[in-house]
Design a protein around this motif. Structure first.
Motif, PDB file in Angstrom:
ATOM      1  N   LYS A  17       0.717  -1.264   0.010  1.00  0.00           N
ATOM      2  CA  LYS A  17       0.080   0.011   0.124  1.00  0.00           C
ATOM      3  C   LYS A  17       0.773   1.452  -0.171  1.00  0.00           C
ATOM      4  N   GLU A  19       4.170   3.734  -1.234  1.00  0.00           N
ATOM      5  CA  GLU A  19       5.017   3.963  -2.471  1.00  0.00           C
ATOM      6  C   GLU A  19       6.172   4.675  -1.985  1.00  0.00           C
ATOM      7  N   GLY A  36       5.174   7.668   4.747  1.00  0.00           N
ATOM      8  CA  GLY A  36       4.708   8.597   3.531  1.00  0.00           C
ATOM      9  C   GLY A  36       3.066   8.136   3.759  1.00  0.00           C
ATOM     10  N   ASP A  38      -0.584   9.626   4.673  1.00  0.00           N
ATOM     11  CA  ASP A  38      -1.294  10.801   5.472  1.00  0.00           C
ATOM     12  C   ASP A  38      -2.399  10.229   6.130  1.00  0.00           C
ATOM     13  N   MET A  40      -5.721  10.365   5.543  1.00  0.00           N
ATOM     14  CA  MET A  40      -6.521   9.996   4.542  1.00  0.00           C
ATOM     15  C   MET A  40      -6.027   8.461   4.024  1.00  0.00           C
ATOM     16  N   ASP A  41      -4.644   8.436   3.928  1.00  0.00           N
ATOM     17  CA  ASP A  41      -4.162   6.935   3.667  1.00  0.00           C
ATOM     18  C   ASP A  41      -4.164   6.088   4.573  1.00  0.00           C
ATOM     19  N   GLN A  44      -7.739   4.858   4.616  1.00  0.00           N
ATOM     20  CA  GLN A  44      -7.886   3.613   3.507  1.00  0.00           C
ATOM     21  C   GLN A  44      -7.071   2.414   3.916  1.00  0.00           C
ATOM     22  N   ASP A  48      -8.891  -1.263   4.112  1.00  0.00           N
ATOM     23  CA  ASP A  48      -8.398  -2.479   3.267  1.00  0.00           C
ATOM     24  C   ASP A  48      -8.114  -3.328   4.186  1.00  0.00           C
TER      25      ASP A  48
ATOM     26  N   LYS B  63      -1.998   3.883  -5.712  1.00  0.00           N
ATOM     27  CA  LYS B  63      -3.023   4.668  -4.786  1.00  0.00           C
ATOM     28  C   LYS B  63      -3.627   5.581  -5.654  1.00  0.00           C
ATOM     29  N   GLU B  66      -6.805   3.759  -6.542  1.00  0.00           N
ATOM     30  CA  GLU B  66      -7.738   3.595  -5.305  1.00  0.00           C
ATOM     31  C   GLU B  66      -8.646   4.907  -4.984  1.00  0.00           C
ATOM     32  N   GLN B  67      -8.088   5.834  -5.289  1.00  0.00           N
ATOM     33  CA  GLN B  67      -8.523   7.187  -4.940  1.00  0.00           C
ATOM     34  C   GLN B  67      -9.568   7.847  -5.989  1.00  0.00           C
ATOM     35  N   PRO B 125     -16.219   2.508   1.836  1.00  0.00           N
ATOM     36  CA  PRO B 125     -14.548   3.030   1.667  1.00  0.00           C
ATOM     37  C   PRO B 125     -14.531   4.562   1.949  1.00  0.00           C
ATOM     38  N   PRO B 126     -13.497   4.892   2.575  1.00  0.00           N
ATOM     39  CA  PRO B 126     -13.166   6.287   3.105  1.00  0.00           C
ATOM     40  C   PRO B 126     -13.112   7.046   1.531  1.00  0.00           C
ATOM     41  N   PHE B 127     -12.980   6.721   0.612  1.00  0.00           N
ATOM     42  CA  PHE B 127     -12.766   7.598  -0.581  1.00  0.00           C
ATOM     43  C   PHE B 127     -14.040   7.918  -1.539  1.00  0.00           C
TER      44      PHE B 127
END
Lengths: 87, 405
Positions: A17, A19, A36, A38, A40-41, A44, A48, B63, B66-67, B125-127
């Motif tokens: 997940k 990068e 890295g 944040d 919101m990451d 997510q 998952d 990423k 995903e967004q 899902p959060p996004f």
């Protein structure tokens, strides 16, 4: 599944997940910032993880998560609870 | 002040580059097939113009995928093509680079999948929201390329891209931007949208076993539109700026008109369509008899194609019979909020090549549709001025005027 197995699987999952981070450097003490991720990451990532590991994170407990080990410990604890006999 | 088109990008059921799209269009190779992206066996309309070979991994990170919803991914692909085509825009201040995009449904795929999860009492899902919102594609294009000026999204159903491109023209004319990335994107080949349009009896249902024949604007036996997906992006600039930076100029965008029927929420209206075409023609400072070509809205619905034909006759009079007209939707289906972007690219290619792509599946025209729709075979004719029509639910009518450069 043993705690070591879970830890290994979670680290492999987190490595998939992020990068620009060498997966070999990810361990229990890796903090989200160094990976890295944040805010919101992180949300997510936990969403998952819920899907993959069959757990539901408690919103309040999640606020205190700061590193990979926190996720490993939570999943280890609740994963085994999920596996309790004939729940 | 003249505004010109200096870059184009497209992803569509008939090609993932402008060259591929145009080659398929000119050769009359349509892209309507049986639906493969979900099990459509329970639907009355089981065909669509899908982009089956689209792989976002080829240009986006895990990423980013995903967004983003599929409509944003299609927009980003077409924007990449268009900006590569336009060349170096770094001479413009970032705050003077704008985005004006159209989408009718926005991130409907995300909306649908998240709604299903919610109804199954699963977490969402959060996004979900940033993927679904209609301005997601415009925002992602800006973020990818550092376009820090106006960032607008126009959602007027099937005319969204025409109004977005018209708004881009206005941004440049009024001095609010130096260059605008504009167009439209849509990705709603989905169970819920198909069901919704089926419920309105708007979709073709009689060609499930012969999908390539299903989208047949102006033809006898047409029975509704075929859902399509895609994105088309244009880069617009002021003529002098484009010349100064040595840009390739495809065409001038000379006029824009938009009107509302202010009547029925879905039924088309001749007067509203005539008024939009007329407004665009006046905006371009030309007269109707100067128009050589119309890229028609022409969705292949029984009523819509007749109304548009009547509107063209009402505005152009006898000249209507000398115009060349073609229906891009016969090839790609109806890409809703992207359709006028694909139609604009087809119009610009017509101007720059002198070839008019055919309206396919037009063996026997409806007697009430008696104009020259370039049936089945491409026409070769010098075209100096072309219109692109787009009419949408809500009584929205929009027309763009392009001129050869």
């Amino acid at each position: 599944m043993t705690t070591e197995n879970i830890e290994e699987k979670i680290i492999v999952f987190i490595a998939s997940k992020v990068e620009n981070v060498d997966p070999a450097t990810i361990n229990r003490s890796s903090d989200f910032e160094s990976l890295g991720l944040d805010s919101m990451d992180r949300v997510q990532l936990l969403f998952d993880a819920e899907e993959i590991f069959g757990v539901t994170f408690d919103d309040e407990e999640v606020k205190n998560f700061s590193c990979v080990g926190d996720i490993v410990d939570y999943i280890s604890k609740h994963h085994s609870a999920d596996q309790s006999p004939e729940a | 002040m003249r505004i010109v088109v200096t870059g184009m990008g497209v992803i569509s059921p008939i090609g993932s580059s402008v060259d591929q799209f145009w080659s398929s269009a000119v050769n009359g190779q349509g892209g309507i097939r049986k639906i493969t992206c979900f099990d459509a066996s329970g639907h009355r309309s089981r065909i669509a113009g899908e982009i089956s070979d689209f792989d976002p991994k080829s240009f986006l990170s895990g990423k980013q995928i995903e967004q983003t919803d599929r409509f944003t991914q299609l927009a980003l692909y077409a924007a990449k093509e268009a900006l590569n085509d336009a060349g170096d825009l770094s001479g413009y201040p970032a705050r003077r680079l704008a985005v004006s995009l159209g989408s009718g449904m926005g991130g409907f795929s995300t909306f649908e999948s998240s709604a299903i999860r919610k109804l199954q009492h699963k977490s969402v899902p959060p996004f979900t929201v940033p993927r679904t919102m209609a301005n997601s594609a415009a925002a992602w294009i800006a973020a990818q390329y550092g376009l820090k000026g106006a960032n607008l999204t126009c959602s007027t159903a099937c005319s969204s891209a025409a109004n977005a491109i018209g708004t881009a023209l206005d941004l440049l004319r009024t001095g609010r931007a130096d260059a605008v990335v504009t167009g439209g994107a849509e990705a709603c080949v989905l169970p819920l949208t198909i069901s919704g349009f089926e419920a309105l009896h708007a979709l073709s249902t009689g060609f499930n076993d012969d999908p390539e024949q299903a989208s047949r604007p102006f033809a006898i036996g047409r029975d509704g539109f075929v859902m399509g997906e895609g994105a088309g992006i244009l880069v617009l600039e002021k003529e002098q700026d484009a010349i100064q930076r040595g840009a390739k100029i495809y065409a001038e965008i000379a006029g824009y008109g938009c009107t509302c029927d202010a009547a029925h929420i879905v039924a088309p209206d001749i007067d509203g369509q005539v008024a939009a075409m007329q407004a665009a023609i006046e905006d371009a400072h030309i007269t109707p008899d100067a128009v050589d070509y119309i890229n028609a809205h022409a969705t292949s619905t029984p009523l819509g194609d007749i109304v548009e034909t009547r509107a063209i006759k009402q505005l152009f009079g006898d000249h209507a019979y000398t115009l060349a007209i073609s229906a891009t939707k016969s090839l790609v289906g109806h890409t809703i909020g992207a359709s006028a972007a694909l139609g604009s690219i087809a119009t610009i290619m017509t101007l720059s090549t002198g070839t008019i792509h055919p309206t396919i599946n037009l063996a026997t025209p409806d007697p009430e549709c008696d104009l020259n729709y370039a049936p089945n075979t491409a026409l070769h004719k010098a075209v100096r001025i072309g219109l692109c029509n787009a009419f949408g639910f809500g009584g929205n009518n929009a027309t763009l005027v392009f001129k050869t450069y």
